[in-house]
Design a protein around this motif. Structure first.
Motif, mmCIF file in Angstrom:
data_model
loop_
_atom_site.group_PDB
_atom_site.id
_atom_site.type_symbol
_atom_site.label_atom_id
_atom_site.label_comp_id
_atom_site.label_asym_id
_atom_site.label_seq_id
_atom_site.Cartn_x
_atom_site.Cartn_y
_atom_site.Cartn_z
ATOM 1 N N PHE A 67 1.110 1.878 -3.667
ATOM 2 C CA PHE A 67 0.146 2.196 -4.281
ATOM 3 C C PHE A 67 -0.745 3.512 -3.704
ATOM 4 O O PHE A 67 -1.724 4.242 -4.260
ATOM 5 C CB PHE A 67 -0.877 1.000 -4.559
ATOM 6 C CG PHE A 67 -0.258 -0.129 -5.435
ATOM 7 C CD1 PHE A 67 0.231 0.407 -6.487
ATOM 8 C CD2 PHE A 67 -0.287 -1.300 -4.998
ATOM 9 C CE1 PHE A 67 1.053 -0.716 -7.205
ATOM 10 C CE2 PHE A 67 0.010 -2.288 -5.689
ATOM 11 C CZ PHE A 67 0.893 -1.930 -6.943
ATOM 12 N N GLY A 68 -0.566 3.497 -2.309
ATOM 13 C CA GLY A 68 -1.617 4.542 -1.602
ATOM 14 C C GLY A 68 -2.673 4.136 -1.194
ATOM 15 O O GLY A 68 -3.232 3.102 -1.763
ATOM 16 N N GLY A 69 -3.273 4.624 -0.297
ATOM 17 C CA GLY A 69 -4.707 4.310 0.126
ATOM 18 C C GLY A 69 -4.753 3.770 1.495
ATOM 19 O O GLY A 69 -3.722 3.957 2.266
ATOM 20 N N LYS A 103 0.742 -1.044 0.024
ATOM 21 C CA LYS A 103 0.157 -0.015 0.018
ATOM 22 C C LYS A 103 0.968 1.284 0.020
ATOM 23 O O LYS A 103 0.258 2.332 -0.478
ATOM 24 C CB LYS A 103 -0.883 -0.057 1.113
ATOM 25 C CG LYS A 103 -2.248 -0.748 1.023
ATOM 26 C CD LYS A 103 -3.170 0.169 0.134
ATOM 27 C CE LYS A 103 -4.273 -0.497 -0.303
ATOM 28 N NZ LYS A 103 -5.306 -0.791 0.580
ATOM 29 N N ASN A 104 1.866 1.123 0.652
ATOM 30 C CA ASN A 104 2.831 2.371 0.308
ATOM 31 C C ASN A 104 3.314 2.621 -0.967
ATOM 32 O O ASN A 104 3.894 3.740 -1.059
ATOM 33 C CB ASN A 104 4.153 1.832 1.388
ATOM 34 C CG ASN A 104 4.044 2.374 2.559
ATOM 35 O OD1 ASN A 104 3.744 3.473 2.968
ATOM 36 N ND2 ASN A 104 4.355 1.778 3.782
#
Lengths: 153, 104
Positions: B43-45, B40-41
């Protein structure tokens, strides 16, 4: 050497694409839910704006952990060289705060509350990446919800 | 037990003040969540696993604070505040504190 560069550029591209998509989707959902929950005022004053005689009060909270994408983290690290506004982090924190408020309101709604006051925020960075760059932030919003007592008007 | 973050409770009187009570909990996440988080780091979110983890540990901190308040005979904790700090890489401390009182 080339391989490293390729990996880096791929991560950057992935981060840019998915990150942008995730952010847009999140903002859409935030705006829609903010409209829905607009009937529950959330205010920061210390004292209840209405007389509390007919209400019960309860602590409500909402929290969210949200992460920045690879591209934005890279952009932010470039920004630290020249200074100025770090917009990548601004939108991250804005999203996190608004999401936390929404979750707090949803918590209040599930308990039958109709107004939240004395709201406090708590922000902390949870995940530290390489070279101590901020990976993700947690925002907690909490306040006191007034819940109309049963039988009272 | 009443837990609130306001200082006075409308319609009720504080008959006894019992001082500060606190509760804390330090949690670390497991490897599976860690791997998800590092993805997630990129892709973000939202990190749902972390949100849940921190929520659970915050509830734990609150319940510790409540049991401390119960032990000294309080029936309410007022002016509750939360604080979070990351202690080591991968571990966070969740801290809750408030004033224990007796309400009539």
């Amino acid at each position: 050497m080339y391989l490293e560069l390729i990996i880096f550029l791929t991560l950057l591209a992935f981060g840019y694409g998915f990150g942008r998509y995730a952010e847009k989707k999140h903002y859409r959902s935030i705006i829609a839910r903010e409209k829905e929950l607009n009937n529950i005022p959330a205010i920061a004053t210390k004292h209840a704006p209405v007389s509390g005689q007919q209400h019960d009060s309860n602590l409500v909270m909402g929290s969210v952990v949200i992460s920045i994408d690879y591209f934005k983290r890279f952009a932010a690290s470039l920004r630290t060289l020249i200074g100025g506004r770090v917009t990548s982090y601004e939108t991250l924190l804005d999203r996190a705060r608004r999401e936390a408020i929404l979750r707090m309101k949803e918590d209040a709604l599930s308990q039958g509350g109709d107004i939240i006051f004395n709201i406090k925020f708590e922000t902390s960075s949870i995940f530290k990446g390489k070279k101590n760059t901020v990976g993700s932030v947690e925002v907690l919003a909490y306040g006191t919800a007034l819940i109309l007592k049963q039988g009272a008007h | 037990m009443m837990i609130t973050n306001i200082e006075i409770v409308p319609g009720k009187q504080i008959t006894k003040h019992l001082g500060l009570v606190q509760g804390s909990s330090v949690r670390a996440k497991h490897v599976g969540r860690d791997i998800m988080a590092s993805l997630k780091n990129i892709f973000g979110g939202e990190l749902k696993g972390y949100t849940e983890l921190l929520q659970e540990s915050r509830e734990e901190a609150v319940s510790r604070m409540v049991s401390q308040a119960e032990a000294i005979g309080a029936n309410a904790v007022l002016n509750v505040r939360f604080s979070t700090s990351s202690i080591a890489a991968g571990a966070a401390e969740l801290f809750a504190y408030g004033t224990a009182v007796v309400l009539d």
